[in-house]
Design an enzyme around this catalytic site. Structure first.
Site, PDB file in Angstrom:
ATOM      1  N   HIS A   1       9.048   2.637  -4.948  1.00 25.13           N
ATOM      2  CA  HIS A   1       8.587   3.337  -3.741  1.00 25.13           C
ATOM      3  C   HIS A   1       8.689   4.833  -3.979  1.00 25.13           C
ATOM      4  CE1 HIS A   1       8.388  -0.390  -1.581  1.00 25.13           C
ATOM      5  NE2 HIS A   1       9.567  -0.693  -2.096  1.00 25.13           N
TER       6      HIS A   1
ATOM      7  N   ALA B   1       3.125  -0.943   2.497  1.00 20.34           N
ATOM      8  CA  ALA B   1       3.539  -1.548   3.767  1.00 20.34           C
ATOM      9  C   ALA B   1       3.827  -3.049   3.639  1.00 20.34           C
ATOM     10  CB  ALA B   1       2.462  -1.306   4.820  1.00 20.34           C
TER      11      ALA B   1
ATOM     12  N   TYR C   1       4.824  11.926   0.928  1.00 19.94           N
ATOM     13  CA  TYR C   1       4.321  11.345  -0.332  1.00 19.94           C
ATOM     14  C   TYR C   1       3.846  12.389  -1.329  1.00 19.94           C
ATOM     15  CZ  TYR C   1       4.599   7.114   2.431  1.00 19.94           C
ATOM     16  OH  TYR C   1       5.069   6.072   3.202  1.00 19.94           O
TER      17      TYR C   1
ATOM     18  N   ARG D   1      -2.516  11.581   2.592  1.00 19.36           N
ATOM     19  CA  ARG D   1      -1.659  10.944   3.600  1.00 19.36           C
ATOM     20  C   ARG D   1      -0.269  11.593   3.599  1.00 19.36           C
ATOM     21  NH1 ARG D   1       1.040   5.209   1.550  1.00 19.36           N
ATOM     22  NH2 ARG D   1       1.723   5.085   3.704  1.00 19.36           N
TER      23      ARG D   1
ATOM     24  N   ARG E   1      14.668   5.851   5.613  1.00 24.46           N
ATOM     25  CA  ARG E   1      13.627   6.000   6.632  1.00 24.46           C
ATOM     26  C   ARG E   1      13.844   4.981   7.765  1.00 24.46           C
ATOM     27  NH1 ARG E   1       7.966   6.279   3.780  1.00 24.46           N
ATOM     28  NH2 ARG E   1       7.367   6.913   5.894  1.00 24.46           N
TER      29      ARG E   1
ATOM     30  N   GLU F   1      10.161  -3.002  -8.681  1.00 27.50           N
ATOM     31  CA  GLU F   1       9.647  -2.501  -7.397  1.00 27.50           C
ATOM     32  C   GLU F   1       9.815  -0.981  -7.365  1.00 27.50           C
ATOM     33  OE1 GLU F   1      12.185  -3.773  -4.202  1.00 27.50           O
ATOM     34  OE2 GLU F   1      10.899  -2.941  -2.633  1.00 27.50           O
TER      35      GLU F   1
ATOM     36  N   PRO G   1      -1.539  -1.021   0.076  1.00 32.30           N
ATOM     37  CA  PRO G   1      -2.396  -0.301   1.012  1.00 32.30           C
ATOM     38  C   PRO G   1      -2.018   1.170   1.205  1.00 32.30           C
ATOM     39  CG  PRO G   1      -0.992  -1.888   2.154  1.00 32.30           C
ATOM     40  CD  PRO G   1      -0.890  -2.168   0.687  1.00 32.30           C
ATOM     41  N   ASN G   2      -3.066   1.963   1.340  1.00 31.45           N
ATOM     42  CA  ASN G   2      -2.983   3.400   1.655  1.00 31.45           C
ATOM     43  C   ASN G   2      -2.524   4.273   0.495  1.00 31.45           C
ATOM     44  OD1 ASN G   2      -3.777   3.068   4.459  1.00 31.45           O
ATOM     45  ND2 ASN G   2      -1.790   2.082   4.729  1.00 31.45           N
TER      46      ASN G   2
ATOM     47  N   ASN H   1       4.230  -1.320  -6.304  1.00 34.38           N
ATOM     48  CA  ASN H   1       4.529  -0.654  -5.037  1.00 34.38           C
ATOM     49  C   ASN H   1       3.687  -1.378  -3.985  1.00 34.38           C
ATOM     50  OD1 ASN H   1       4.887   0.898  -2.809  1.00 34.38           O
ATOM     51  ND2 ASN H   1       4.525   2.859  -3.820  1.00 34.38           N
TER      52      ASN H   1
HETATM   53  C1  DQA Z   1       5.979   3.230   0.276  1.00 34.78           C
HETATM   54  C2  DQA Z   1       6.938   3.070   1.457  1.00 34.78           C
HETATM   55  C3  DQA Z   1       6.387   2.089   2.467  1.00 34.78           C
HETATM   56  O1  DQA Z   1       7.298   1.935   3.538  1.00 34.78           O
HETATM   57  C4  DQA Z   1       5.073   2.579   3.019  1.00 34.78           C
HETATM   58  O2  DQA Z   1       4.515   1.625   3.907  1.00 34.78           O
HETATM   59  C5  DQA Z   1       4.110   2.947   1.952  1.00 34.78           C
HETATM   60  C6  DQA Z   1       4.585   3.614   0.747  1.00 34.78           C
HETATM   61  C7  DQA Z   1       6.450   4.308  -0.716  1.00 34.78           C
HETATM   62  O3  DQA Z   1       5.905   4.323  -1.823  1.00 34.78           O
HETATM   63  O4  DQA Z   1       7.317   5.120  -0.391  1.00 34.78           O
HETATM   64  O5  DQA Z   1       2.898   2.800   2.121  1.00 34.78           O
HETATM   65  O6  DQA Z   1       5.930   2.005  -0.423  1.00 34.78           O
END
Ligand code: DQA
Length: 148
Positions: free
Chosen positions: A100, A77, A22, A17, A107, A98, A9-10, A74
């Site tokens: 990020h 959330a 990011y 964002r 964080r 995985e 998501p997002n 990825n």
């Molecule tokens: C994320 C880190 C997560 O905590 C966050 O909710 C994201 C992006 C990252 O790519 O840094 O949406 O996965």
């Protein structure tokens, strides 16, 4: 070698964002980077998928069974909440990395919990979008090593 890159998501909002966290590159830039990296690594099919919905992400992981050689994910959330995504990764048992974009380990405390990590051969964090290229390289080297 066929690789599926899954984004939660997002991540479709990349570039808009929280650019201080990011970056300013867009989701389209991310797709192009993954496709370019796949070509450089000599991969066959690279599919880059994004959804804001947990069940859709689980469906996509299940579809990878028998059709892809490995997954870069990825979960965004859902990293920090989803036993369902963990179980799907364990069910298909494909090598998975995985990734990020941000340095999740530096964080908020809730971002330092990863449910999916248990099903992954490696984790890449804090390298921005380039982390996807790194994650794909780790995955390809792992699969090549197993085939050798
Ligand atoms: C994320 C880190 C997560 O905590 C966050 O909710 C994201 C992006 C990252 O790519 O840094 O949406 O996965």
């Amino acid at each position: 070698m066929d690789i599926l890159v899954i984004n939660g998501p997002n991540l479709n909002m990349l570039g808009i964002r929280e650019p201080d966290i990011y970056g300013r590159e867009t989701y389209e830039d991310l797709v192009a980077l993954c496709e370019r990296t796949g070509a450089e690594l000599g991969c066959g099919r690279i599919e880059v998928y994004q959804s804001n919905h947990e069940g859709d992400l689980i469906d996509k992981i299940q579809e990878a069974y028998g059709t892809f050689d490995g997954i870069v994910i990825n979960p965004a959330a859902y990293t920090h909440t989803s036993v369902g995504i963990l179980d799907a990764l364990k069910a298909v048992a494909l090598p998975t990395v995985e990734i990020h974009i941000s340095a999740v380990d530096r964080r908020e405390a809730f971002r330092q919990i990863s449910y999916v990590r248990d099903a992954c051969i490696a984790t890449v964090t804090g390298e921005g979008l380039d982390g996807y290229a790194h994650a794909m390289r780790i995955l390809v080297e792992h699969i090549d090593g197993k085939d050798a």
